[in-house]
Motif scaffolding. Structure first.
Motif, PDB file in Angstrom:
ATOM      1  N   VAL A  81      45.410  45.638  42.083  1.00 18.77           N
ATOM      2  CA  VAL A  81      46.037  46.338  43.195  1.00 18.77           C
ATOM      3  C   VAL A  81      44.948  46.667  44.206  1.00 18.77           C
ATOM      4  O   VAL A  81      43.889  47.199  43.829  1.00 18.77           O
ATOM      5  CB  VAL A  81      46.742  47.631  42.712  1.00 18.77           C
ATOM      6  CG1 VAL A  81      47.298  48.423  43.888  1.00 18.77           C
ATOM      7  CG2 VAL A  81      47.847  47.304  41.709  1.00 18.77           C
ATOM      8  N   ASP A  82      45.200  46.338  45.485  1.00 17.23           N
ATOM      9  CA  ASP A  82      44.216  46.670  46.510  1.00 17.23           C
ATOM     10  C   ASP A  82      43.971  48.168  46.513  1.00 17.23           C
ATOM     11  O   ASP A  82      44.913  48.968  46.463  1.00 17.23           O
ATOM     12  CB  ASP A  82      44.678  46.204  47.886  1.00 17.23           C
ATOM     13  CG  ASP A  82      43.605  46.444  48.934  1.00 17.23           C
ATOM     14  OD1 ASP A  82      42.549  45.793  48.852  1.00 17.23           O
ATOM     15  OD2 ASP A  82      43.808  47.323  49.799  1.00 17.23           O
ATOM     16  N   ALA A 126      40.734  47.219  43.332  1.00 18.69           N
ATOM     17  CA  ALA A 126      39.537  46.652  43.962  1.00 18.69           C
ATOM     18  C   ALA A 126      39.871  46.363  45.420  1.00 18.69           C
ATOM     19  O   ALA A 126      41.059  46.243  45.779  1.00 18.69           O
ATOM     20  CB  ALA A 126      39.109  45.370  43.246  1.00 18.69           C
ATOM     21  N   PRO A 127      38.858  46.228  46.266  1.00 17.10           N
ATOM     22  CA  PRO A 127      39.106  45.873  47.665  1.00 17.10           C
ATOM     23  C   PRO A 127      39.385  44.371  47.777  1.00 17.10           C
ATOM     24  O   PRO A 127      38.468  43.568  47.927  1.00 17.10           O
ATOM     25  CB  PRO A 127      37.801  46.263  48.366  1.00 17.10           C
ATOM     26  CG  PRO A 127      36.748  46.160  47.303  1.00 17.10           C
ATOM     27  CD  PRO A 127      37.436  46.494  46.003  1.00 17.10           C
ATOM     28  N   ILE A 128      40.655  43.994  47.677  1.00 14.60           N
ATOM     29  CA  ILE A 128      41.013  42.566  47.669  1.00 14.60           C
ATOM     30  C   ILE A 128      41.785  42.134  48.917  1.00 14.60           C
ATOM     31  O   ILE A 128      42.163  40.976  49.017  1.00 14.60           O
ATOM     32  CB  ILE A 128      41.813  42.194  46.406  1.00 14.60           C
ATOM     33  CG1 ILE A 128      43.102  43.003  46.309  1.00 14.60           C
ATOM     34  CG2 ILE A 128      40.956  42.352  45.159  1.00 14.60           C
ATOM     35  CD1 ILE A 128      44.093  42.490  45.264  1.00 14.60           C
ATOM     36  N   ALA A 129      42.024  43.055  49.846  1.00 16.00           N
ATOM     37  CA  ALA A 129      42.772  42.718  51.054  1.00 16.00           C
ATOM     38  C   ALA A 129      41.826  42.599  52.256  1.00 16.00           C
ATOM     39  O   ALA A 129      40.873  43.349  52.374  1.00 16.00           O
ATOM     40  CB  ALA A 129      43.837  43.764  51.337  1.00 16.00           C
ATOM     41  N   LYS A 130      42.137  41.632  53.105  1.00 15.28           N
ATOM     42  CA  LYS A 130      41.475  41.526  54.404  1.00 15.28           C
ATOM     43  C   LYS A 130      42.468  42.080  55.409  1.00 15.28           C
ATOM     44  O   LYS A 130      43.536  41.505  55.588  1.00 15.28           O
ATOM     45  CB  LYS A 130      41.194  40.061  54.755  1.00 15.28           C
ATOM     46  CG  LYS A 130      40.197  39.368  53.911  1.00 15.28           C
ATOM     47  CD  LYS A 130      40.012  37.954  54.481  1.00 15.28           C
ATOM     48  CE  LYS A 130      39.513  37.014  53.424  1.00 15.28           C
ATOM     49  NZ  LYS A 130      39.511  35.631  53.870  1.00 15.28           N
ATOM     50  N   LEU A 131      42.131  43.216  56.022  1.00  7.38           N
ATOM     51  CA  LEU A 131      43.062  43.822  56.969  1.00  7.38           C
ATOM     52  C   LEU A 131      42.748  43.426  58.392  1.00  7.38           C
ATOM     53  O   LEU A 131      41.700  43.024  58.729  1.00  7.38           O
ATOM     54  CB  LEU A 131      43.051  45.343  56.830  1.00  7.38           C
ATOM     55  CG  LEU A 131      43.497  45.855  55.460  1.00  7.38           C
ATOM     56  CD1 LEU A 131      43.359  47.350  55.362  1.00  7.38           C
ATOM     57  CD2 LEU A 131      44.931  45.442  55.194  1.00  7.38           C
TER      58      LEU A 131
END
Length: 165
Positions: free
Chosen positions: A123-124, A160-165
């Motif tokens: 999950v982001d 974890a930081p898995i998104a590119k916003l």
């Protein structure tokens, strides 16, 4: 937010799993447009919510097999960061037909909860910044609102930081 039991034909494997886990959640139905291409954005617009609060469920193929990514509809999945969160090197988006077969859900209605087979889930970390988040309840036109901790606990996810916003 109240614990909502399945009613009016809205029970899905996701709502059953949340109920069995005694997690508080609220269902948010909306009119799904069969011509919609961006399901998460459609849900956010229909419910009047910012895109950062609605999370989409994506399934990717990793060296270890299929895995689930839960990211805000406002962003894209960073496949390299996703693989790293799972202690791998590479990930690629999985074939839609395979995803539907393994999860038991149709594309556009894939919930991270209640899948046929429990897959490793990331999950982001942005989800932790909200009291509640929204994600598919297992069918197009139906969203679940619950605390991010409920989702993480039920599917035994890592953040974890898995998104590119």
């Amino acid at each position: 937010m109240s614990k909502t039991k399945s009613k009016g034909g809205q029970g899905t494997p996701a709502t059953v799993a949340l109920t069995q886990a005694t997690a508080e959640f609220t269902l948010h139905p909306y009119d799904h447009d069969p011509n919609a291409q961006a399901y998460g954005e459609e849900a956010a617009d229909a419910l009047g919510l910012p895109y950062e609060r609605i999370f989409k469920t994506l399934v990717a193929e990793t060296e270890a097999g299929l895995a689930v990514a839960v990211v805000p509809v406002a962003g894209k999945l960073d496949l390299k960061a996703f693989a790293a969160a799972l202690k791998g090197k590479r990930a690629a988006m999985a074939d839609a037909a395979k995803v539907e077969r393994v999860t038991g859900y149709v594309v556009g209605g894939i919930s991270p909860i209640g899948q046929r087979k429990r897959l490793p889930t990331v999950v982001d970390e942005s989800a932790l910044g909200f009291e509640t988040i929204y994600f598919s309840a297992g069918r197009r036109g139906l969203q679940i609102e619950t605390a991010p901790g409920n989702l993480i606990r039920i599917v035994q996810a890592v953040t974890a930081p898995i998104a590119k916003l």
